[in-house]
Motif scaffolding. Structure first.
Motif, PDB file in Angstrom:
ATOM      1  N   UNK A  44      37.785  -6.124   8.107  1.00  0.00           N
ATOM      2  CA  UNK A  44      39.154  -5.836   7.607  1.00  0.00           C
ATOM      3  C   UNK A  44      40.226  -5.538   8.458  1.00  0.00           C
ATOM      4  N   UNK A  45      39.817  -5.041   9.655  1.00  0.00           N
ATOM      5  CA  UNK A  45      40.905  -4.558  10.658  1.00  0.00           C
ATOM      6  C   UNK A  45      41.468  -3.087  10.300  1.00  0.00           C
ATOM      7  N   UNK A  46      40.553  -2.282   9.709  1.00  0.00           N
ATOM      8  CA  UNK A  46      41.018  -0.844   9.160  1.00  0.00           C
ATOM      9  C   UNK A  46      41.592  -0.004  10.405  1.00  0.00           C
ATOM     10  N   UNK A  47      42.710   0.577  10.461  1.00  0.00           N
ATOM     11  CA  UNK A  47      43.106   1.115  11.666  1.00  0.00           C
ATOM     12  C   UNK A  47      42.408   2.359  11.864  1.00  0.00           C
ATOM     13  N   UNK A  48      41.872   3.143  11.131  1.00  0.00           N
ATOM     14  CA  UNK A  48      40.970   4.180  11.686  1.00  0.00           C
ATOM     15  C   UNK A  48      39.358   3.920  10.888  1.00  0.00           C
ATOM     16  N   UNK A  49      38.342   4.303  11.497  1.00  0.00           N
ATOM     17  CA  UNK A  49      37.083   3.910  11.143  1.00  0.00           C
ATOM     18  C   UNK A  49      36.915   4.823   9.637  1.00  0.00           C
ATOM     19  N   UNK A  50      36.595   4.240   8.626  1.00  0.00           N
ATOM     20  CA  UNK A  50      36.387   4.929   7.417  1.00  0.00           C
ATOM     21  C   UNK A  50      35.097   5.744   7.335  1.00  0.00           C
ATOM     22  N   UNK A  51      34.965   6.755   6.821  1.00  0.00           N
ATOM     23  CA  UNK A  51      33.395   7.300   6.188  1.00  0.00           C
ATOM     24  C   UNK A  51      33.107   6.722   5.024  1.00  0.00           C
ATOM     25  N   UNK A  52      31.899   6.021   5.151  1.00  0.00           N
ATOM     26  CA  UNK A  52      31.260   5.203   4.064  1.00  0.00           C
ATOM     27  C   UNK A  52      30.313   6.020   3.420  1.00  0.00           C
ATOM     28  N   UNK A  77      33.633   4.927  -1.196  1.00  0.00           N
ATOM     29  CA  UNK A  77      32.351   4.982  -1.807  1.00  0.00           C
ATOM     30  C   UNK A  77      31.818   3.455  -2.004  1.00  0.00           C
ATOM     31  N   UNK A  78      30.779   3.335  -1.548  1.00  0.00           N
ATOM     32  CA  UNK A  78      29.986   2.038  -1.611  1.00  0.00           C
ATOM     33  C   UNK A  78      28.889   2.363  -2.774  1.00  0.00           C
ATOM     34  N   UNK A  79      29.404   1.748  -4.051  1.00  0.00           N
ATOM     35  CA  UNK A  79      28.544   2.178  -5.323  1.00  0.00           C
ATOM     36  C   UNK A  79      27.720   1.035  -5.336  1.00  0.00           C
TER      37      UNK A  79
END
Length: 205
Positions: free
Chosen positions: A24-32, A9-11
């Protein structure tokens, strides 16, 4: 294997959240999920929970650094169909006014550092009370609401996290923290001071 989805959640961010996530190198692409205006603590969490797709939604505070798999032991708690909320930190009370850390097992409330909720339980209560614009005691209120809806709250065995300074706590001077904490606790008491039947220690006597 457990299929999971990372939701951020981009507040009302003041920076480009997509580029930060990419770096950040997050392994899976997040839903923003971006908000147009700044939401309070409760509204921001409810915004994300109501849009999550899983049967269990896990909230993780930014003060926690995972050092291993915390998802599997959290999900295991929900193998019991009576469990509606679970987490790595839990509390109990004899009077709903003084809460103490509880060992693993059934508790009165799950602390919001790492809190997992069953979708059906979340829908039953609708989310956090939006009047909790600051975080303190919102987790108590939410936990009691879930338990009042007929679910149990369970603290798991310790989860693999390193806890760092809580930014929401450290960002305020002592007197302001005390004022906001007191106000939130009065909100909690307004809801639950007359419900000793929800206290685990009372039921076991």
């Amino acid at each position: 294997s457990v299929e999971s989805e990372l939701v951020i959640v981009a507040n009302a961010p003041s920076f480009e959240i997509e580029s930060l996530v990419a770096a950040s190198g997050t392994a899976s692409e997040p839903r923003i999920l971006a908000t147009d205006g700044r939401l309070g603590w409760a509204d921001a969490r409810t915004f994300g929970m109501q849009r999550s797709r899983g049967e269990v939604t896990i909230l993780v505070d930014t003060s926690l650094e995972p050092t291993g798999d915390f998802i599997a032991p959290l999900l295991a708690a929900f193998d019991d169909p009576t469990v509606g909320i679970a987490g790595g930190w839990g509390v109990t009370s004899d009077d709903a006014r003084e809460f103490v850390d509880a060992p693993p097992g059934e508790v009165d409330a799950i602390e919001g550092y790492c809190l997992a909720v069953r979708r059906e339980a979340m829908r039953a209560v609708g989310g956090f009370d939006r009047r909790f614009r600051w975080y303190r005691n919102a987790d108590l209120d939410f936990s009691f609401a879930v338990r009042d809806a007929g679910w149990r709250a369970v603290r798991t065995e310790p989860l693999p996290f390193v806890r760092h300074e809580h930014r929401g706590y450290a960002a305020l001077p002592d007197d302001e923290r005390e004022r906001l904490s007191r106000r939130n606790f009065y909100r909690f008491l307004d809801h639950w001071r007359d419900r000793p039947d929800l206290l685990v220690n009372r039921r076991e006597r």
